[in-house]
Structure formats: C-alpha cells, structure tokens
Design a protein around this motif. Structure first.
Motif, PDB file in Angstrom:
ATOM      1  N   ALA A  14       0.806  -1.222   0.000  1.00 32.80           N
ATOM      2  CA  ALA A  14       0.000   0.000   0.000  1.00 32.80           C
ATOM      3  C   ALA A  14       0.841   1.276   0.000  1.00 32.80           C
ATOM      4  O   ALA A  14       0.295   2.379  -0.024  1.00 32.80           O
ATOM      5  N   ASP A  15       2.154   1.136   0.020  1.00 36.83           N
ATOM      6  CA  ASP A  15       3.039   2.305   0.073  1.00 36.83           C
ATOM      7  C   ASP A  15       3.123   2.972  -1.294  1.00 36.83           C
ATOM      8  O   ASP A  15       3.060   2.315  -2.330  1.00 36.83           O
ATOM      9  N   THR A  16       3.291   4.276  -1.306  1.00 36.57           N
ATOM     10  CA  THR A  16       3.382   5.026  -2.560  1.00 36.57           C
ATOM     11  C   THR A  16       4.752   5.649  -2.773  1.00 36.57           C
ATOM     12  O   THR A  16       4.949   6.387  -3.735  1.00 36.57           O
ATOM     13  N   SER A  17       5.706   5.357  -1.910  1.00 32.67           N
ATOM     14  CA  SER A  17       7.028   5.965  -2.024  1.00 32.67           C
ATOM     15  C   SER A  17       7.926   5.148  -2.952  1.00 32.67           C
ATOM     16  O   SER A  17       7.624   3.987  -3.264  1.00 32.67           O
ATOM     17  N   PRO A  18       9.077   5.711  -3.370  1.00 33.68           N
ATOM     18  CA  PRO A  18      10.018   4.951  -4.205  1.00 33.68           C
ATOM     19  C   PRO A  18      10.603   3.722  -3.504  1.00 33.68           C
ATOM     20  O   PRO A  18      11.181   2.858  -4.162  1.00 33.68           O
ATOM     21  N   ALA A  19      10.452   3.641  -2.187  1.00 39.95           N
ATOM     22  CA  ALA A  19      11.003   2.507  -1.435  1.00 39.95           C
ATOM     23  C   ALA A  19      10.135   1.262  -1.534  1.00 39.95           C
ATOM     24  O   ALA A  19      10.548   0.184  -1.093  1.00 39.95           O
ATOM     25  N   ARG A  20       8.959   1.379  -2.128  1.00 37.86           N
ATOM     26  CA  ARG A  20       7.971   0.293  -2.107  1.00 37.86           C
ATOM     27  C   ARG A  20       8.518  -1.024  -2.651  1.00 37.86           C
ATOM     28  O   ARG A  20       8.470  -2.062  -1.971  1.00 37.86           O
ATOM     29  N   LEU A  21       9.027  -1.032  -3.879  1.00 38.30           N
ATOM     30  CA  LEU A  21       9.470  -2.282  -4.496  1.00 38.30           C
ATOM     31  C   LEU A  21      10.634  -2.888  -3.723  1.00 38.30           C
ATOM     32  O   LEU A  21      10.681  -4.102  -3.505  1.00 38.30           O
ATOM     33  N   ARG A  52      24.597  -9.835  -2.825  1.00 43.27           N
ATOM     34  CA  ARG A  52      23.343  -9.107  -2.902  1.00 43.27           C
ATOM     35  C   ARG A  52      22.622  -9.427  -4.202  1.00 43.27           C
ATOM     36  O   ARG A  52      23.246  -9.604  -5.254  1.00 43.27           O
ATOM     37  N   SER A  53      21.319  -9.520  -4.123  1.00 42.87           N
ATOM     38  CA  SER A  53      20.494  -9.711  -5.305  1.00 42.87           C
ATOM     39  C   SER A  53      20.196  -8.356  -5.925  1.00 42.87           C
ATOM     40  O   SER A  53      20.262  -7.322  -5.247  1.00 42.87           O
ATOM     41  N   ALA A  54      19.862  -8.354  -7.197  1.00 43.10           N
ATOM     42  CA  ALA A  54      19.594  -7.095  -7.887  1.00 43.10           C
ATOM     43  C   ALA A  54      18.539  -7.287  -8.953  1.00 43.10           C
ATOM     44  O   ALA A  54      18.399  -8.375  -9.535  1.00 43.10           O
ATOM     45  N   MET A  55      17.790  -6.226  -9.208  1.00 39.77           N
ATOM     46  CA  MET A  55      16.762  -6.247 -10.245  1.00 39.77           C
ATOM     47  C   MET A  55      16.555  -4.816 -10.734  1.00 39.77           C
ATOM     48  O   MET A  55      16.574  -3.868  -9.945  1.00 39.77           O
ATOM     49  N   SER A  56      16.355  -4.681 -12.039  1.00 40.83           N
ATOM     50  CA  SER A  56      16.002  -3.388 -12.614  1.00 40.83           C
ATOM     51  C   SER A  56      14.567  -3.466 -13.104  1.00 40.83           C
ATOM     52  O   SER A  56      14.209  -4.377 -13.857  1.00 40.83           O
ATOM     53  N   LEU A  57      13.757  -2.520 -12.656  1.00 39.54           N
ATOM     54  CA  LEU A  57      12.347  -2.516 -13.037  1.00 39.54           C
ATOM     55  C   LEU A  57      11.870  -1.074 -13.116  1.00 39.54           C
ATOM     56  O   LEU A  57      12.064  -0.293 -12.185  1.00 39.54           O
ATOM     57  N   GLU A  87      18.531  -3.311  -5.111  1.00 40.40           N
ATOM     58  CA  GLU A  87      19.470  -4.287  -4.574  1.00 40.40           C
ATOM     59  C   GLU A  87      19.049  -4.633  -3.153  1.00 40.40           C
ATOM     60  O   GLU A  87      18.620  -3.750  -2.403  1.00 40.40           O
ATOM     61  N   TRP A  88      19.169  -5.897  -2.796  1.00 41.31           N
ATOM     62  CA  TRP A  88      18.765  -6.330  -1.468  1.00 41.31           C
ATOM     63  C   TRP A  88      19.495  -7.628  -1.126  1.00 41.31           C
ATOM     64  O   TRP A  88      20.027  -8.306  -1.991  1.00 41.31           O
ATOM     65  N   TRP A  89      19.526  -7.955   0.156  1.00 39.83           N
ATOM     66  CA  TRP A  89      20.127  -9.214   0.596  1.00 39.83           C
ATOM     67  C   TRP A  89      19.090 -10.314   0.483  1.00 39.83           C
ATOM     68  O   TRP A  89      18.002 -10.219   1.044  1.00 39.83           O
ATOM     69  N   GLY A  90      19.444 -11.368  -0.240  1.00 40.11           N
ATOM     70  CA  GLY A  90      18.527 -12.480  -0.458  1.00 40.11           C
ATOM     71  C   GLY A  90      18.545 -13.480   0.672  1.00 40.11           C
ATOM     72  O   GLY A  90      19.300 -13.358   1.649  1.00 40.11           O
ATOM     73  N   ALA A  91      17.710 -14.501   0.518  1.00 38.20           N
ATOM     74  CA  ALA A  91      17.568 -15.514   1.567  1.00 38.20           C
ATOM     75  C   ALA A  91      18.882 -16.232   1.841  1.00 38.20           C
ATOM     76  O   ALA A  91      19.223 -16.517   2.995  1.00 38.20           O
TER      77      ALA A  91
END
Length: 407
Positions: free
Chosen positions: A245-252, A289-294, A300-304
């Motif tokens: 429900a977040d609308t900020s750039p941090a959502r994804l 770190r995992s990464a995705m462009s969308l 970028e984030w730390w994966g499982a």
C-alpha cells in the motif's frame, strides 16, 4: 575423465558434491538459473535421494508456498490426501504441474512407508504465500496461530477473540486484489483494520514465545513448529501488505526484501531440526546481494541465501547451477568465450565443477556474463564464482510438457 582447463569435472552425485563443498552443511542450497525446466529438477531429485540414503539428510525445501507445502508434508509422512489433489493444492507458482515435482513427492511417500516417524523424509516450501499477482490473505496463518494458543492459554491472555479476528480479516478477496500490485491505493495493507491485525499478530507471536512446549512429545513438537511457522507467516504477510500500500520509491525494494527475509526465516527454522537440501533460484540462494532493474530503477537487497549464510557460517553451502541451452525458450548454444560456453565443451550432459578451479582458469579478468536470450533465464555471472561452494552445469534443458506459467 580427462583433465580440462577447469580441473577435472566430476559426475553430479552427492559424494562428489560434498567433496567439492568440503563438508556436510546443515543447509545445502542448490540454485537454478530459471524455473520451469524439469531437467533441473531431475538433478535435484537425484541428489536428494543420494543425500537421504547415504548422508542422513531428511528435509527438502523448495521455492514454493510454505503453508501450501504443509499439504505435501502431510501426504509424504502419513499418506493423507490423493496425489493429484496434493500436487494441485500443495505447490504455488504452478509448480504442482511438474512431472519431476510429482516424482519427488511419490518417492518421498514410498521412502517413508513403514519407517518410524523419526526417520521420515520431510517436505517444506520456503517461499511466502506470494504470487506475482499479489500476496495471500493472512487469514490461514492468523487463525491457525490463534487456535493453537486458544487451546493452551486462558482466554483473557489472548489479544482478541476468534470472532473479532474474523471480523477484522473480512473477505479474503480484499487482500488478494490483483490490481494492488500496480496500484497501491487498491491495497488494504494500511487500513485501520490491517494496522490492528499487525498488532494482534505481534501479540500472538509474543504469547507463543512465552509458552514452554513439552518437546518430549513428538506431536507437540510438530504442532509447535507449525505454530511458529504460522506466527512468522502472519507477521510477514501483514508487513508485505503494508508495503504493498506504500506510494514511495522505497515500495518495491521493501517488497523484494520482505519476501527474501521470509524465505530465510523458514530455511533457518528448518535447519534447526537437521540437514536440509534447499532448491530455488540462484538469485535467492546466492551469498551476494540480489539485484533487479524494473521501471528504470535498480533495486538491490540481501537475499535468503545471504541472510542464512550470515547466521549459519560454514554450515551454509551454495551450489549454483548453470545451463547451456533451453532451445524451446530461444536460449541457444552459449558463445565459447562465456563460462557456459567453456562448460559446454566438457564431456557429458551434466558435470560438477569446483568454482575455485574455474575462477583460477579464467584468470584475473573473467569473461563478461552471457547475454540472456529470454527474460526468465539468468546466466551465470563469472564475477560471483568466489561466492559459490560448487557449480553444477547442465548442458541442455529439453522441451517437455508445459507446466510453469512462464509467460
């Protein structure tokens, strides 16, 4: 087998794998570069059977809904349910349509038949109840947790009644609205009722932690483990809906992080009870770190795998899988100057390679990653060889019956 520039490749078997890894890790993570190819799941099945029969592994965890996976676990341990129904209800992401997954479930049930419960092989999903179209309602997890505690605690200790909980949850369709993934205003994750449910989930989890289970009773231990799973999943889903429900750039970034943190928590809990073979995408299980462009934004984030490795240290091992061709997806022969091209020149349809020897053979300037001819396939990144404990190469994934919703 004749030595090659990457050392002597081994057959893909459990003995060779553990020799390259150098230990019998508590959490052995086998990655894959794409979903939907039974050729890769056949490798997993073969390794799991050998790990069970020769090395004492008793749990396989797959990248599928952790709550749906309880249906499969009940079947392989007790025979509950018809196999067709178990495959339909026990997997998410369409994975129940895989012939290799079906064979895994069938083999596990046959292995357990006639064995004592403490020697059973176990099945687990380690993904959250999440699909690309959105997240599940927290109803299943919250109501199961509430019922577990209501049977063991005085009513005044509970933060709400079952009836009040049902009223706050409302219709499941509110939570599973597909439009919410693209339109945060369609999510219920920040409504007053959802905020109240987050507090209730937190209180229920705290009440669960305050109980002292009788771990001498196997049935009680099983119930306790499931209650802990329900507590983690309820809180994780409510947090996921909040950020939907977040609308900020941090959502994804938050959504990607939360999914992998739920995965890691499940894997670490499974590893508490014994050695586990986990199977999922390389991107979830790698140490880096995992990464995705969308949408023009790189996340970028730390994966499982990174989270689990930070907790388990040497008890965690990551085995990546690289793939030569998926011709029915447009992934043709790899260029000879790529890692996949080098590995494709080795004899055999499958091989096991020590990534340290491969990195040394590539020298100080590794080749660029192979270009991906299909969005669903992630080529191996040569710069990440140092984070791998072993590398499996499968030369070709032949076309078979369509079972994964790859489009």
């Amino acid at each position: 087998m004749t030595p090659t520039p990457v050392g002597a490749p081994r057959a893909v078997d459990a003995a060779g794998l553990l020799k390259v890894v150098g230990a019998r890790p508590r959490l052995l993570a086998l990655g894959e570069p794409t979903h939907g190819e039974d050729a890769l799941l056949d490798v997993r099945n073969d390794l799991f059977r050998e790990l069970v029969e020769e090395y004492g592994y008793r749990t396989v965890a797959v990248e599928s809904d952790c709550l749906a996976g309880l249906v499969v676990d009940d079947h392989v341990t007790s025979g509950a349910g018809d196999l067709d129904d178990v495959m339909a209800r026990g997997f998410s992401h369409g994975f129940g349509g895989s012939a290799a997954n079906r064979e895994l479930v069938r083999w596990m049930r046959a292995f357990n038949a006639g064995r004592p419960a403490d020697d059973h092989v176990r099945f687990a999903g380690f993904d959250g109840p999440l699909e690309s179209s959105g997240a599940a309602s927290p109803r299943q997890a919250l109501t199961a947790l509430h019922a577990f505690l209501a049977a063991r605690c005085d009513a005044p200790a509970l933060p709400c009644t079952a009836e009040a909980l049902d009223g706050l949850l409302g219709p499941d369709a509110r939570w599973t609205e597909p439009a919410a993934m693209r339109d945060p205003s369609r999510s219920v994750g920040r409504t007053p009722g959802a905020e109240r449910l987050r507090l209730i989930a937190d209180d229920l989890a705290a009440l669960l932690d305050a109980q002292v289970p009788d771990l001498r009773d196997r049935d009680e231990r099983e119930a306790w483990d499931r209650a802990r799973l329900h507590a983690r999943t309820a809180s994780g889903l409510l947090r996921y809906h909040f950020w939907t429900a977040d609308t900020s750039p941090a959502r994804l970034g938050w959504l990607l992080t939360l999914r992998d943190s739920m995965m890691a928590a499940r894997l670490l809990a499974l590893a508490e009870r014994g050695p586990v073979l986990a199977h999922g995408h390389n991107g979830h299980l790698q140490r880096e770190r995992s990464a995705m462009s969308l949408g023009g934004r790189r996340e970028e984030w730390w994966g499982a795998g990174a989270i689990a490795a930070s907790r388990l240290g040497e008890e965690y091992a990551f085995v990546a899988t690289a793939l030569g061709t998926i011709r029915h997806r447009g992934v043709q022969d790899p260029p000879p100057d790529t890692v996949e091209g080098i590995l494709a020149a080795l004899p055999g349809d499958r091989c096991l390679v020590d990534p340290r020897l491969l990195a040394a053979a590539l020298g100080d300037v590794p080749p660029a990653p192979r270009a991906s001819a299909w969005y669903g396939y992630a080529p191996l990144d040569p710069a990440r060889l140092a984070g791998m404990d072993a590398l499996v190469f499968v030369k070709d994934a032949p076309e078979g019956p369509e079972w994964w919703p790859a489009g």
